[in-house]
Scaffold this motif. Sequence first.
Motif, PDB file in Angstrom:
ATOM      1  N   THR A 186       0.852  -1.189   0.000  1.00 18.00           N
ATOM      2  CA  THR A 186       0.000   0.000   0.000  1.00 18.00           C
ATOM      3  C   THR A 186       0.887   1.237   0.000  1.00 18.00           C
ATOM      4  O   THR A 186       2.064   1.154   0.374  1.00 18.00           O
ATOM      5  N   PRO A 187       0.371   2.395  -0.402  1.00 20.80           N
ATOM      6  CA  PRO A 187       1.227   3.595  -0.405  1.00 20.80           C
ATOM      7  C   PRO A 187       1.896   3.855   0.949  1.00 20.80           C
ATOM      8  O   PRO A 187       3.077   4.220   0.997  1.00 20.80           O
ATOM      9  N   ALA A 188       1.180   3.636   2.024  1.00 20.06           N
ATOM     10  CA  ALA A 188       1.750   3.896   3.353  1.00 20.06           C
ATOM     11  C   ALA A 188       2.805   2.857   3.745  1.00 20.06           C
ATOM     12  O   ALA A 188       3.687   3.146   4.545  1.00 20.06           O
ATOM     13  N   ALA A 189       2.707   1.649   3.192  1.00 18.57           N
ATOM     14  CA  ALA A 189       3.613   0.569   3.582  1.00 18.57           C
ATOM     15  C   ALA A 189       4.764   0.359   2.604  1.00 18.57           C
ATOM     16  O   ALA A 189       5.686  -0.396   2.901  1.00 18.57           O
ATOM     17  N   THR A 190       4.738   0.981   1.438  1.00 22.00           N
ATOM     18  CA  THR A 190       5.836   0.845   0.488  1.00 22.00           C
ATOM     19  C   THR A 190       7.045   1.595   1.033  1.00 22.00           C
ATOM     20  O   THR A 190       6.931   2.759   1.421  1.00 22.00           O
ATOM     21  N   ARG A 191       8.176   0.892   1.088  1.00 22.66           N
ATOM     22  CA  ARG A 191       9.348   1.513   1.709  1.00 22.66           C
ATOM     23  C   ARG A 191      10.625   0.804   1.283  1.00 22.66           C
ATOM     24  O   ARG A 191      10.588  -0.354   0.855  1.00 22.66           O
ATOM     25  N   PRO A 192      11.738   1.483   1.442  1.00 24.47           N
ATOM     26  CA  PRO A 192      13.012   0.835   1.114  1.00 24.47           C
ATOM     27  C   PRO A 192      13.433  -0.121   2.231  1.00 24.47           C
ATOM     28  O   PRO A 192      13.268   0.182   3.413  1.00 24.47           O
ATOM     29  N   LEU A 193      13.961  -1.265   1.862  1.00 21.52           N
ATOM     30  CA  LEU A 193      14.538  -2.189   2.840  1.00 21.52           C
ATOM     31  C   LEU A 193      16.041  -1.953   2.958  1.00 21.52           C
ATOM     32  O   LEU A 193      16.669  -2.421   3.899  1.00 21.52           O
ATOM     33  N   THR A 194      16.590  -1.241   1.983  1.00 26.77           N
ATOM     34  CA  THR A 194      17.963  -0.739   2.064  1.00 26.77           C
ATOM     35  C   THR A 194      17.842   0.776   1.997  1.00 26.77           C
ATOM     36  O   THR A 194      16.940   1.294   1.350  1.00 26.77           O
ATOM     37  N   ARG A 195      18.698   1.488   2.644  1.00 30.12           N
ATOM     38  CA  ARG A 195      18.596   2.952   2.696  1.00 30.12           C
ATOM     39  C   ARG A 195      19.007   3.621   1.393  1.00 30.12           C
ATOM     40  O   ARG A 195      18.664   4.753   1.131  1.00 30.12           O
ATOM     41  N   ASP A 196      19.776   2.922   0.593  1.00 29.08           N
ATOM     42  CA  ASP A 196      20.301   3.477  -0.647  1.00 29.08           C
ATOM     43  C   ASP A 196      20.780   2.285  -1.468  1.00 29.08           C
ATOM     44  O   ASP A 196      20.491   1.139  -1.129  1.00 29.08           O
ATOM     45  N   PHE A 197      21.534   2.537  -2.519  1.00 25.06           N
ATOM     46  CA  PHE A 197      22.160   1.459  -3.269  1.00 25.06           C
ATOM     47  C   PHE A 197      23.421   1.024  -2.525  1.00 25.06           C
ATOM     48  O   PHE A 197      24.178   1.866  -2.030  1.00 25.06           O
ATOM     49  N   HIS A 198      23.605  -0.297  -2.431  1.00 23.02           N
ATOM     50  CA  HIS A 198      24.761  -0.858  -1.724  1.00 23.02           C
ATOM     51  C   HIS A 198      25.391  -1.943  -2.585  1.00 23.02           C
ATOM     52  O   HIS A 198      24.732  -2.522  -3.452  1.00 23.02           O
ATOM     53  N   ALA A 199      26.658  -2.234  -2.312  1.00 23.78           N
ATOM     54  CA  ALA A 199      27.315  -3.345  -3.007  1.00 23.78           C
ATOM     55  C   ALA A 199      26.458  -4.595  -2.842  1.00 23.78           C
ATOM     56  O   ALA A 199      25.887  -4.844  -1.769  1.00 23.78           O
ATOM     57  N   ALA A 200      26.354  -5.376  -3.920  1.00 20.84           N
ATOM     58  CA  ALA A 200      25.486  -6.555  -3.899  1.00 20.84           C
ATOM     59  C   ALA A 200      25.850  -7.518  -2.778  1.00 20.84           C
ATOM     60  O   ALA A 200      24.980  -8.187  -2.222  1.00 20.84           O
ATOM     61  N   SER A 201      27.112  -7.578  -2.410  1.00 18.38           N
ATOM     62  CA  SER A 201      27.562  -8.506  -1.363  1.00 18.38           C
ATOM     63  C   SER A 201      27.510  -7.907   0.037  1.00 18.38           C
ATOM     64  O   SER A 201      27.951  -8.532   0.998  1.00 18.38           O
ATOM     65  N   SER A 202      26.938  -6.718   0.184  1.00 22.12           N
ATOM     66  CA  SER A 202      26.950  -6.027   1.480  1.00 22.12           C
ATOM     67  C   SER A 202      25.974  -6.643   2.482  1.00 22.12           C
ATOM     68  O   SER A 202      25.013  -7.322   2.126  1.00 22.12           O
ATOM     69  N   ALA A 203      26.245  -6.356   3.741  1.00 24.11           N
ATOM     70  CA  ALA A 203      25.356  -6.800   4.814  1.00 24.11           C
ATOM     71  C   ALA A 203      23.978  -6.147   4.694  1.00 24.11           C
ATOM     72  O   ALA A 203      22.971  -6.745   5.082  1.00 24.11           O
TER      73      ALA A 203
END
Length: 85
Positions: free
Chosen positions: A46-63
Motif C-alpha cells: 500500500t502507499p503507506a507501507a511501500t518503503r526501502p529495505l535498504t537505505r540506498d544502493f549498496h554493493a550486492a555482497s553487502s550486509a
Amino acid sequence: PRDLLILVDTTASQAGRPLKQARQIVTALAGSLRPEDRVSVWSLSTPAATRPLTRDFHAASSADVAAAAAALTEIEYGSGAADLK
C-alpha cells in the motif's frame, strides 16, 4: 557498474511461500552480480507501507542487501493491496 532496483510485492497475495521465494531470488541475484554492481531493495505494498529495505544502493555482497533479503521473511509479511496509482 550497474545499479539494480529490486521491487518486491509484499501484498496479501504474497504471504508465505511467495515471500520466501522472493528472499531466495534477491539472495541469488545479489550473489550473481559483479563486485562493483549496487543493489537497492524495496517492499511494494500500500502507499503507506511501500518503503526501502535498504537505505540506498549498496554493493550486492553487502550486509545491507543480505539484511533486506532476510527482512522479507523475518520482518515483512504479506498484507494490504498494491495501489500503483
